[in-house]
Design a protein around this motif. Structure first.
Motif, PDB file in Angstrom:
ATOM      1  N   ILE A 106      44.931  34.271 -29.255  1.00 34.87           N
ATOM      2  CA  ILE A 106      45.485  33.116 -29.962  1.00 34.87           C
ATOM      3  C   ILE A 106      46.567  33.587 -30.927  1.00 34.87           C
ATOM      4  N   ASP A 107      47.457  32.674 -31.284  1.00 36.53           N
ATOM      5  CA  ASP A 107      48.557  32.994 -32.196  1.00 36.53           C
ATOM      6  C   ASP A 107      48.155  32.831 -33.661  1.00 36.53           C
ATOM      7  N   ASP A 108      47.232  31.896 -33.913  1.00 33.74           N
ATOM      8  CA  ASP A 108      46.766  31.659 -35.278  1.00 33.74           C
ATOM      9  C   ASP A 108      45.396  31.006 -35.198  1.00 33.74           C
ATOM     10  N   TYR A 109      44.887  30.536 -36.338  1.00 38.80           N
ATOM     11  CA  TYR A 109      43.538  29.989 -36.382  1.00 38.80           C
ATOM     12  C   TYR A 109      43.524  28.464 -36.503  1.00 38.80           C
ATOM     13  N   SER A 110      44.577  27.825 -36.036  1.00 37.56           N
ATOM     14  CA  SER A 110      44.639  26.361 -36.060  1.00 37.56           C
ATOM     15  C   SER A 110      43.724  25.779 -34.988  1.00 37.56           C
ATOM     16  N   SER A 111      43.423  24.502 -35.101  1.00 42.44           N
ATOM     17  CA  SER A 111      42.566  23.850 -34.106  1.00 42.44           C
ATOM     18  C   SER A 111      43.228  23.837 -32.729  1.00 42.44           C
ATOM     19  N   ASP A 112      44.553  23.760 -32.684  1.00 44.48           N
ATOM     20  CA  ASP A 112      45.255  23.783 -31.404  1.00 44.48           C
ATOM     21  C   ASP A 112      45.035  25.105 -30.680  1.00 44.48           C
ATOM     22  N   HIS A 121      37.039  26.734 -21.017  1.00 45.07           N
ATOM     23  CA  HIS A 121      35.736  27.273 -20.618  1.00 45.07           C
ATOM     24  C   HIS A 121      34.510  26.497 -21.106  1.00 45.07           C
ATOM     25  N   ILE A 122      34.681  25.469 -21.906  1.00 44.68           N
ATOM     26  CA  ILE A 122      33.520  24.796 -22.488  1.00 44.68           C
ATOM     27  C   ILE A 122      33.511  23.316 -22.121  1.00 44.68           C
ATOM     28  N   SER A 123      32.395  22.857 -21.568  1.00 47.33           N
ATOM     29  CA  SER A 123      32.237  21.441 -21.220  1.00 47.33           C
ATOM     30  C   SER A 123      32.016  20.619 -22.488  1.00 47.33           C
ATOM     31  N   THR A 124      32.425  19.370 -22.439  1.00 54.25           N
ATOM     32  CA  THR A 124      32.168  18.475 -23.575  1.00 54.25           C
ATOM     33  C   THR A 124      30.677  18.181 -23.713  1.00 54.25           C
ATOM     34  N   GLN A 125      29.876  18.546 -22.699  1.00 53.94           N
ATOM     35  CA  GLN A 125      28.428  18.351 -22.747  1.00 53.94           C
ATOM     36  C   GLN A 125      27.710  19.533 -23.392  1.00 53.94           C
ATOM     37  N   ALA A 126      28.422  20.617 -23.646  1.00 57.83           N
ATOM     38  CA  ALA A 126      27.806  21.816 -24.194  1.00 57.83           C
ATOM     39  C   ALA A 126      27.443  21.640 -25.663  1.00 57.83           C
ATOM     40  N   LYS A 127      26.477  22.431 -26.098  1.00 61.71           N
ATOM     41  CA  LYS A 127      26.091  22.476 -27.504  1.00 61.71           C
ATOM     42  C   LYS A 127      26.790  23.678 -28.122  1.00 61.71           C
ATOM     43  N   SER A 134      37.538  25.552 -41.122  1.00 60.64           N
ATOM     44  CA  SER A 134      38.040  24.177 -41.014  1.00 60.64           C
ATOM     45  C   SER A 134      38.792  23.906 -39.710  1.00 60.64           C
ATOM     46  N   GLY A 135      39.272  24.957 -39.056  1.00 63.76           N
ATOM     47  CA  GLY A 135      40.018  24.770 -37.817  1.00 63.76           C
ATOM     48  C   GLY A 135      39.201  24.164 -36.694  1.00 63.76           C
ATOM     49  N   TYR A 136      37.887  24.232 -36.805  1.00 64.63           N
ATOM     50  CA  TYR A 136      37.029  23.659 -35.759  1.00 64.63           C
ATOM     51  C   TYR A 136      36.768  22.166 -35.956  1.00 64.63           C
ATOM     52  N   ILE A 137      37.013  21.676 -37.167  1.00 65.60           N
ATOM     53  CA  ILE A 137      36.664  20.287 -37.489  1.00 65.60           C
ATOM     54  C   ILE A 137      37.355  19.269 -36.566  1.00 65.60           C
ATOM     55  N   PRO A 138      38.668  19.350 -36.301  1.00 64.45           N
ATOM     56  CA  PRO A 138      39.306  18.370 -35.409  1.00 64.45           C
ATOM     57  C   PRO A 138      38.739  18.384 -33.991  1.00 64.45           C
ATOM     58  N   LEU A 139      38.167  19.508 -33.566  1.00 66.17           N
ATOM     59  CA  LEU A 139      37.616  19.601 -32.219  1.00 66.17           C
ATOM     60  C   LEU A 139      36.301  18.842 -32.078  1.00 66.17           C
ATOM     61  N   LYS A 140      35.708  18.464 -33.212  1.00 65.75           N
ATOM     62  CA  LYS A 140      34.456  17.708 -33.171  1.00 65.75           C
ATOM     63  C   LYS A 140      34.632  16.320 -32.562  1.00 65.75           C
ATOM     64  N   ARG A 141      35.868  15.845 -32.520  1.00 64.38           N
ATOM     65  CA  ARG A 141      36.112  14.529 -31.920  1.00 64.38           C
ATOM     66  C   ARG A 141      35.832  14.537 -30.424  1.00 64.38           C
ATOM     67  N   GLU A 142      35.905  15.709 -29.815  1.00 66.56           N
ATOM     68  CA  GLU A 142      35.720  15.823 -28.366  1.00 66.56           C
ATOM     69  C   GLU A 142      34.487  16.632 -27.986  1.00 66.56           C
ATOM     70  N   TYR A 143      34.094  17.561 -28.846  1.00 66.37           N
ATOM     71  CA  TYR A 143      32.997  18.455 -28.507  1.00 66.37           C
ATOM     72  C   TYR A 143      31.835  18.316 -29.497  1.00 66.37           C
ATOM     73  N   ASP A 144      30.624  18.636 -29.018  1.00 60.64           N
ATOM     74  CA  ASP A 144      29.427  18.607 -29.846  1.00 60.64           C
ATOM     75  C   ASP A 144      29.331  19.935 -30.591  1.00 60.64           C
TER      76      ASP A 144
END
Length: 224
Positions: A106-112, A121-127, A134-144
């Motif tokens: 990765i180029d940086d630690y942003s959510s993108d 590599h990760i299904s939206t059904q995965a835990k 904080s970079g993971y917070i926006p990804l919570k909209r799609e992933y558990d």
């Protein structure tokens, strides 16, 4: 250019052995030039890349790490660090064992950027379990995603894998170009994820190489 028997030997070394070899070591072992060994080994690594067709659906831990030399006053998630930034995803089975592991440069630690390994590599059904970055917070909209402290025992398995891949890179390769780091990570994942299928891993890789399109020097130099 160097014979099919030597080519088979190199592919076997890269797939069925535990750690593989550097291009310099491979060149010496098979009596070929280092540039020839380097190019052929990158062709093999291109076939080791994940198809991304079987995303993780169970429990997976995600964490970032850096690889490279020491830098003064560069700590944590420094944006201007020259170290190679990598994010890892490790799937854990019901007994706490490791099933699969994937890595993305990765180029940086942003959510993108962190999202690259999720989308590949990760299904939206995965835990998913991550640290509290904080970079993971926006990804919570799609992933558990459950965010917990990374210094807990829950992160023992992924920390072990991260330590192993860093140790492997240091002990095998003296230097890696930025644009090639992903190929080395793909090589590590390929062997690790098929470590219980040693009897078929060589055949699987040969089949992959046969089925992929021809790869030239220029495409390897420009790919990431």
């Amino acid at each position: 250019k160097f014979g099919i028997r030597k080519a088979f030997g190199i592919v076997f070394e890269m797939s069925a052995t535990t750690k593989s070899l550097s291009s310099s070591q491979m060149a010496k072992r098979y009596s070929i030039s280092r540039p020839t060994a380097w190019l052929f080994m990158h062709k093999v690594r291109s076939a080791m890349k994940s198809s991304e067709l079987n995303p993780v659906v169970g429990t997976v831990y995600v964490d970032e790490f850096v690889y490279g030399g020491k830098e003064d006053l560069k700590q944590g998630r420094s944006k201007d660090s020259k170290k190679k930034k990598i994010v890892a995803a490790v799937e854990i089975d019901d007994e706490g064992g490791i099933k699969r592991a994937y890595f993305k440069r990765i180029d940086d630690y942003s959510s993108d950027e962190l999202g690259k390994i999720f989308h590949s590599h990760i299904s939206t059904q995965a835990k998913v379990k991550t640290d509290k970055w904080s970079g993971y917070i926006p990804l919570k909209r799609e992933y558990d995603i459950e965010q917990i402290k990374s210094n807990t025992s829950d992160f023992f398995q992924i920390n072990t894998i991260i330590h192993q891949v860093k140790s492997w890179l240091r002990s095998t390769y003296s230097w890696m170009h930025e644009q090639n780091i992903q190929k080395y990570l793909d090589e590590y994942s390929y062997r690790l994820n098929r470590s219980i299928h040693k009897q078929t891993i060589f055949d699987n890789l040969i089949t992959r190489m046969i089925n992929q399109k021809p790869i030239g020097l220029q495409s390897i130099k420009t790919s990431r």
